[in-house]
Design a protein around this motif. Structure first.
Motif, PDB file in Angstrom:
ATOM      1  N   GLY A  12       0.784  -1.221   0.000  1.00  0.00           N
ATOM      2  CA  GLY A  12       0.000   0.000   0.000  1.00  0.00           C
ATOM      3  C   GLY A  12       0.815   1.270   0.000  1.00  0.00           C
ATOM      4  O   GLY A  12       0.263   2.367   0.086  1.00  0.00           O
ATOM      5  N   ARG A  13       2.138   1.165  -0.119  1.00  0.00           N
ATOM      6  CA  ARG A  13       2.997   2.338  -0.138  1.00  0.00           C
ATOM      7  C   ARG A  13       3.884   2.310  -1.368  1.00  0.00           C
ATOM      8  O   ARG A  13       4.251   1.245  -1.856  1.00  0.00           O
ATOM      9  CB  ARG A  13       3.859   2.411   1.129  1.00  0.00           C
ATOM     10  CG  ARG A  13       3.063   2.565   2.417  1.00  0.00           C
ATOM     11  CD  ARG A  13       2.270   3.877   2.446  1.00  0.00           C
ATOM     12  NE  ARG A  13       1.516   4.045   3.679  1.00  0.00           N
ATOM     13  CZ  ARG A  13       0.661   5.053   3.904  1.00  0.00           C
ATOM     14  NH1 ARG A  13       0.459   5.954   2.963  1.00  0.00           N
ATOM     15  NH2 ARG A  13       0.009   5.145   5.038  1.00  0.00           N
ATOM     16  N   THR A  49      -1.394   6.152   8.206  1.00  0.00           N
ATOM     17  CA  THR A  49      -1.460   7.545   7.787  1.00  0.00           C
ATOM     18  C   THR A  49      -1.839   8.442   8.950  1.00  0.00           C
ATOM     19  O   THR A  49      -2.772   8.154   9.697  1.00  0.00           O
ATOM     20  CB  THR A  49      -2.490   7.714   6.657  1.00  0.00           C
ATOM     21  OG1 THR A  49      -2.117   6.878   5.560  1.00  0.00           O
ATOM     22  CG2 THR A  49      -2.561   9.159   6.194  1.00  0.00           C
ATOM     23  N   GLU A  81      -1.095  10.865   0.210  1.00  0.00           N
ATOM     24  CA  GLU A  81      -1.278   9.454   0.524  1.00  0.00           C
ATOM     25  C   GLU A  81      -1.315   8.570  -0.725  1.00  0.00           C
ATOM     26  O   GLU A  81      -1.154   7.351  -0.619  1.00  0.00           O
ATOM     27  CB  GLU A  81      -2.550   9.253   1.349  1.00  0.00           C
ATOM     28  CG  GLU A  81      -2.629   7.887   1.994  1.00  0.00           C
ATOM     29  CD  GLU A  81      -3.826   7.705   2.899  1.00  0.00           C
ATOM     30  OE1 GLU A  81      -4.036   6.568   3.380  1.00  0.00           O
ATOM     31  OE2 GLU A  81      -4.558   8.692   3.134  1.00  0.00           O
ATOM     32  N   HIS A  82      -1.488   9.145  -1.881  1.00  0.00           N
ATOM     33  CA  HIS A  82      -1.476   8.322  -3.092  1.00  0.00           C
ATOM     34  C   HIS A  82      -0.160   7.565  -3.244  1.00  0.00           C
ATOM     35  O   HIS A  82      -0.128   6.481  -3.817  1.00  0.00           O
ATOM     36  CB  HIS A  82      -1.722   9.187  -4.323  1.00  0.00           C
ATOM     37  CG  HIS A  82      -3.146   9.615  -4.461  1.00  0.00           C
ATOM     38  ND1 HIS A  82      -3.555  10.619  -5.308  1.00  0.00           N
ATOM     39  CD2 HIS A  82      -4.282   9.176  -3.859  1.00  0.00           C
ATOM     40  CE1 HIS A  82      -4.861  10.778  -5.237  1.00  0.00           C
ATOM     41  NE2 HIS A  82      -5.328   9.920  -4.346  1.00  0.00           N
ATOM     42  N   GLN A 142      -6.990  13.584  -2.378  1.00  0.00           N
ATOM     43  CA  GLN A 142      -6.464  12.378  -1.747  1.00  0.00           C
ATOM     44  C   GLN A 142      -7.429  11.901  -0.667  1.00  0.00           C
ATOM     45  O   GLN A 142      -8.395  12.600  -0.325  1.00  0.00           O
ATOM     46  CB  GLN A 142      -5.066  12.624  -1.213  1.00  0.00           C
ATOM     47  CG  GLN A 142      -4.933  13.780  -0.232  1.00  0.00           C
ATOM     48  CD  GLN A 142      -3.475  13.979   0.161  1.00  0.00           C
ATOM     49  OE1 GLN A 142      -2.904  13.176   0.888  1.00  0.00           O
ATOM     50  NE2 GLN A 142      -2.858  15.053  -0.327  1.00  0.00           N
ATOM     51  N   PRO A 143      -7.232  10.692  -0.128  1.00  0.00           N
ATOM     52  CA  PRO A 143      -8.266  10.062   0.711  1.00  0.00           C
ATOM     53  C   PRO A 143      -8.845  10.920   1.833  1.00  0.00           C
ATOM     54  O   PRO A 143     -10.064  10.899   2.063  1.00  0.00           O
ATOM     55  CB  PRO A 143      -7.546   8.823   1.256  1.00  0.00           C
ATOM     56  CG  PRO A 143      -6.618   8.441   0.150  1.00  0.00           C
ATOM     57  CD  PRO A 143      -6.123   9.753  -0.416  1.00  0.00           C
ATOM     58  N   SER A 171      -7.744  11.063  -8.727  1.00  0.00           N
ATOM     59  CA  SER A 171      -8.763  10.494  -7.851  1.00  0.00           C
ATOM     60  C   SER A 171     -10.162  10.573  -8.441  1.00  0.00           C
ATOM     61  O   SER A 171     -10.566  11.594  -9.012  1.00  0.00           O
ATOM     62  CB  SER A 171      -8.744  11.217  -6.505  1.00  0.00           C
ATOM     63  OG  SER A 171      -9.787  10.763  -5.673  1.00  0.00           O
ATOM     64  N   ARG A 205      -0.451  -0.488  -9.031  1.00  0.00           N
ATOM     65  CA  ARG A 205      -0.494  -0.798  -7.594  1.00  0.00           C
ATOM     66  C   ARG A 205       0.830  -0.536  -6.907  1.00  0.00           C
ATOM     67  O   ARG A 205       0.862  -0.276  -5.698  1.00  0.00           O
ATOM     68  CB  ARG A 205      -0.914  -2.256  -7.374  1.00  0.00           C
ATOM     69  CG  ARG A 205      -2.421  -2.472  -7.383  1.00  0.00           C
ATOM     70  CD  ARG A 205      -2.794  -3.842  -6.834  1.00  0.00           C
ATOM     71  NE  ARG A 205      -2.268  -4.924  -7.654  1.00  0.00           N
ATOM     72  CZ  ARG A 205      -2.929  -5.467  -8.683  1.00  0.00           C
ATOM     73  NH1 ARG A 205      -4.117  -4.998  -9.027  1.00  0.00           N
ATOM     74  NH2 ARG A 205      -2.399  -6.452  -9.367  1.00  0.00           N
ATOM     75  N   ARG A 210      -2.094   4.177  -3.868  1.00  0.00           N
ATOM     76  CA  ARG A 210      -3.381   4.555  -3.276  1.00  0.00           C
ATOM     77  C   ARG A 210      -4.169   5.539  -4.138  1.00  0.00           C
ATOM     78  O   ARG A 210      -5.132   6.132  -3.671  1.00  0.00           O
ATOM     79  CB  ARG A 210      -3.171   5.102  -1.863  1.00  0.00           C
ATOM     80  CG  ARG A 210      -2.549   4.062  -0.936  1.00  0.00           C
ATOM     81  CD  ARG A 210      -2.723   4.388   0.520  1.00  0.00           C
ATOM     82  NE  ARG A 210      -2.089   3.353   1.349  1.00  0.00           N
ATOM     83  CZ  ARG A 210      -2.255   3.234   2.646  1.00  0.00           C
ATOM     84  NH1 ARG A 210      -3.047   4.066   3.291  1.00  0.00           N
ATOM     85  NH2 ARG A 210      -1.641   2.287   3.321  1.00  0.00           N
TER      86      ARG A 210
END
Length: 376
Positions: A12-13, A49, A81-82, A142-143, A171, A205, A210
């Motif tokens: 995820g990073r 995060t 965070e992407h 971002q999220p 996004s 990925r 993200r």
């Protein structure tokens, strides 16, 4: 002596290390003592995060770069965070004493009073309106934007003032704000650029872990275009032997989705982005790493990076020219215009200064509403 810690991707990073920034005094070297790979260690837990709320004193940034299609920008967030490994904004975390690596994508700073500060800046008698590029350093969608809604509130201010804005994002969350963007686009006051780097979900990925998946971005292009919002696409960055083989297929896919224009940028490796990207290559594409870097250097006059304004976006030499020709021919065949000047073409003639200006001591509370500062 303990052995150096081997390069391992963190799920995820994007970055595979938390290398120190160039302004840190103390040097550090990662090593493998066995603890981090035990159950409950950092790799098992992942990098959680952390979003820190901060009060911005100013919100509009200006640049005089001749190779950028805008001169005013607004970034609601610092860090992203992407986790895109190629992000040229990574080195900015060094100014905070943080790493441009994993810190950049896990320690996010949110300018929660951005709409209030923007309103004050637009109200100044000396302010001259021109298109604002929103989210050009780090993604405005971002999220954490889902809950904080800073970008949404910034757009509400711009719509109220009939101020032109161009947005750049990876996004699908931008679809939430179609009501505002479509109304502004109808007055030629809004345009959107969606970045699409690859159509391969496996590459995406690891490259931009993200961000929205490639297929989801294509759907976002279609949704925005059907709402009457001008959508351009940034095919960026083009990475030799990784995403470069996809140039023609990418252009065909974004054209089919409804994009009206497209441009590209070849891979840029300024400051700490260079070692971070090369670590990523060794972790995910070790068999291609040397070929990729050799080709990058061929397009940069033998160096890993050249910041010269004339060449930093497109590169130079035979391979850079080959990419330019491939892109130009494919875009022309599909009828895709270049969108470098789109932000400048938006209409600023209807601008009106905001009627309500927050007091200087106002702060945004958790709901985004102004609150007087007792110590202001």
């Amino acid at each position: 002596m303990l052995p150096p810690r081997p390069l391992r991707a963190t799920k995820g990073r994007g970055a595979v290390s938390n290398m120190q920034g160039r302004f840190e005094r103390d040097a550090r070297e990662a090593f493998d003592d066995g603890w981090e790979h035990e159950e409950g260690g950092q790799e098992a837990r992942g990098w959680k995060t952390q979003v820190t709320h901060e009060q911005a004193r100013s919100i509009l940034s200006r640049n005089a770069s001749p190779d950028l299609p805008f001169s005013v920008s607004l970034n609601p967030y610092r860090g992203c965070e992407h986790g895109c490994i190629y992000c040229y904004a990574r080195p900015t975390h060094s100014y905070q004493g943080l790493s441009p690596g994993l810190d950049f994508e896990s320690k996010i700073f949110a300018k929660v009073n951005a709409p209030e500060v923007l309103r004050r800046e637009l109200a100044k008698a000396s302010y001259v309106p021109e298109s604002i590029a929103l989210g050009v350093n780090t993604d405005a969608y971002q999220p954490c934007e889902r809950e904080l809604r800073i970008t949404r509130r910034v757009l509400e201010v711009l719509q109220e003032c009939e101020h032109p804005v161009g947005l750049i994002t990876k996004s699908a969350l931008i679809e939430r704000d179609i009501d505002i963007l479509a109304a502004m686009a109808a007055k030629q006051q809004a345009a959107v650029a969606i970045t699409v780097t690859t159509l391969d979900p496996a590459i995406a990925r690891t490259l931009e872990p993200r961000a929205a998946a490639p297929a989801r971005r294509l759907r976002t292009i279609r949704t925005l275009a059907e709402a009457g919002i001008p959508v351009g696409v940034s095919i960026s960055p083009i990475i030799p032997f990784i995403t470069e083989p996809e140039i023609e297929r990418l252009l065909e896919a974004v054209h089919e989705a409804g994009a009206s224009s497209a441009h590209y940028v070849v891979l840029r490796l300024p400051w700490e982005v260079n070692p971070l990207f090369q670590q990523w290559l060794q972790a995910h594409f070790p068999e291609r790493a040397q070929r990729v870097m050799n080709r990058v250097r061929e397009m940069r006059g033998g160096k890993d990076y050249d910041s010269d304004f004339a060449t930093r976006m497109k590169g130079e030499g035979v391979w850079a020219e080959m990419i330019r020709q491939r892109f130009r021919i494919a875009a022309a065949r599909l009828g895709l215009a270049g969108h470098g000047g789109r932000f400048h073409q938006l209409d600023a003639s209807q601008f009106r200064r905001p009627l309500v200006i927050p007091p200087l001591g106002a702060r945004a509370n958790g709901n985004g509403e102004g609150q007087l500062d007792l110590f202001g």
